[in-house]
Design an enzyme around this catalytic site. Structure first.
Site, PDB file in Angstrom:
ATOM      1  N   GLU A 165     -11.676  -2.009  -2.468  1.00 45.72           N
ATOM      2  CA  GLU A 165     -11.038  -1.244  -1.400  1.00 45.72           C
ATOM      3  C   GLU A 165      -9.924  -0.387  -1.990  1.00 45.72           C
ATOM      4  O   GLU A 165      -9.719  -0.341  -3.201  1.00 45.72           O
ATOM      5  CB  GLU A 165     -10.468  -2.185  -0.334  1.00 45.72           C
ATOM      6  CG  GLU A 165      -9.444  -3.181  -0.862  1.00 45.72           C
ATOM      7  CD  GLU A 165      -9.033  -4.228   0.171  1.00 45.72           C
ATOM      8  OE1 GLU A 165      -9.646  -4.286   1.251  1.00 45.72           O
ATOM      9  OE2 GLU A 165      -8.090  -4.993  -0.121  1.00 45.72           O
ATOM     10  N   ASP A 168       0.813  -1.220   0.000  1.00 41.34           N
ATOM     11  CA  ASP A 168       0.000   0.000   0.000  1.00 41.34           C
ATOM     12  C   ASP A 168       0.848   1.272   0.000  1.00 41.34           C
ATOM     13  O   ASP A 168       0.747   2.109   0.898  1.00 41.34           O
ATOM     14  CB  ASP A 168      -0.937   0.041   1.215  1.00 41.34           C
ATOM     15  CG  ASP A 168      -1.899  -1.126   1.274  1.00 41.34           C
ATOM     16  OD1 ASP A 168      -2.299  -1.602   0.198  1.00 41.34           O
ATOM     17  OD2 ASP A 168      -2.255  -1.551   2.381  1.00 41.34           O
TER      18      ASP A 168
END
Length: 325
Positions: free
Chosen positions: A204, A36
């Site tokens: 997401e 991420d």
């Protein structure tokens, strides 16, 4: 023009299918264990900063997007002041410059849990040792809520700040923020849905990026993690999707005109060659390379473990009205 844009995008997509996606751009130094990622460049000296999940938000710097990337330490070495499980293992950082202050948004949660919150920290320089944790933004979730309060991303729409977030349940939401964006705006009517797949709720990692007349909602879809223990069926792994809207607050649709809140979504980047499960993405307008899509991915020649995820990036072209790697 909208119809022409769709036709052009379709032609480019067919070319992508025929010839494959470009491999990730060059990366030197520490390019592994980068889950991420969030990229930002400090304009005063041109230093690139990369923030990533784990290690209480690991911070790496480099003189260029290509590296060499060097580990500098943890952004929040004491963890988060938010009183929730996971406050020592912070996820999914998002860094933005607002005025002369840098804002670092992060997630506090544990894997598979909906008991989650989004926190924020500030710094005047981005450097390790300068971040002040402000705790919760006021965005929190628990069992029974339609969203999970993780994976934050800040976008500015004129004088308004919006935070897009969410994972599974009813996927991706958005909420207005105060100015400066330390907390949810006073009097806000609450979070509203901007992307939802009713068949397979596995969206997401939202990131909103403005290019030309449109706001592009990039997000990750599929299984993110644990590939070394349990790989999903082919196509079930992470991939990067997009919808667009003329408004930052929604009305997002895919290249076929299907609403992102009704299972719409167009693939931007998926597994190819040695690249498996790309996701956790962001977009940055780089002074050297132009708009780039950055993300983490598994290099199948190295390994499938979460700690082996690598930093990847590709230039993207918006000339068709849709982002093409």
């Amino acid at each position: 023009m909208a119809r022409l844009s769709t036709v052009i995008w379709g032609a480019l997509s067919l070319l992508g299918s025929a010839f494959g996606y470009a491999n990730p751009g060059a990366c030197s130094g520490t390019c592994t264990n980068t889950h991420d990622p969030s990229i930002i460049r400090r304009s005063s000296d041109g230093t690139y900063f990369r923030f990533s999940t784990g290690g209480k938000i690991a911070v790496h710097t480099a003189p260029a997007l290509t590296g060499p990337w060097t580990y500098k330490g943890a952004a929040l070495p004491s963890g988060s002041s938010i009183d929730l499980d996971g406050n020592q293992d912070l996820w999914a950082p998002d860094v933005a410059l607002v005025g002369s202050t840098y804002y670092l948004y992060y997630s506090v949660s544990t894997f598979g849990s909906q008991d989650s919150a989004i926190g924020v920290a500030t710094s005047s320089s981005l450097d390790v040792g300068t971040w002040t944790d402000l705790g919760s933004t006021g965005i929190r979730s628990s069992s029974g809520k339609p969203y999970n309060a993780i994976d934050p991303n800040l976008v500015q729409d004129g004088s308004t700040y919006l935070l897009t977030f969410g994972s599974f349940w009813r996927d991706i939401y958005q909420v207005p923020m105060a100015s400066p964006p330390k907390a949810v705006a006073s009097g806000s009517s609450g979070a509203y849905n901007v992307a939802y797949d009713s068949v397979k709720t596995d969206e997401e990692g939202a990131f909103v990026y403005k290019n030309g007349a449109y706001y592009y909602l990039f997000y990750s879809k599929g299984q993110c993690c644990g590939y070394d223990a349990s790989k999903p069926a082919a196509g079930g792994e992470y991939k990067i999707m997009v919808c667009r809207s003329s408004s930052a607050t929604g009305g997002y649709v895919d290249a076929a005109g299907k609403a992102c809140t009704s299972s719409g979504g167009t693939v931007v980047l998926e597994s190819h060659g040695n690249v498996y499960g790309p996701g956790g993405q962001g977009v940055y307008n780089d002074p050297t390379h132009g708009p780039v899509l950055y993300y983490h991915y598994v290099d199948t020649t190295i390994g499938y473990a979460d700690g082996q995820k690598r930093f990847g990036w590709n230039t993207i072209n918006f000339s068709s009205g849709w982002p093409v790697v």
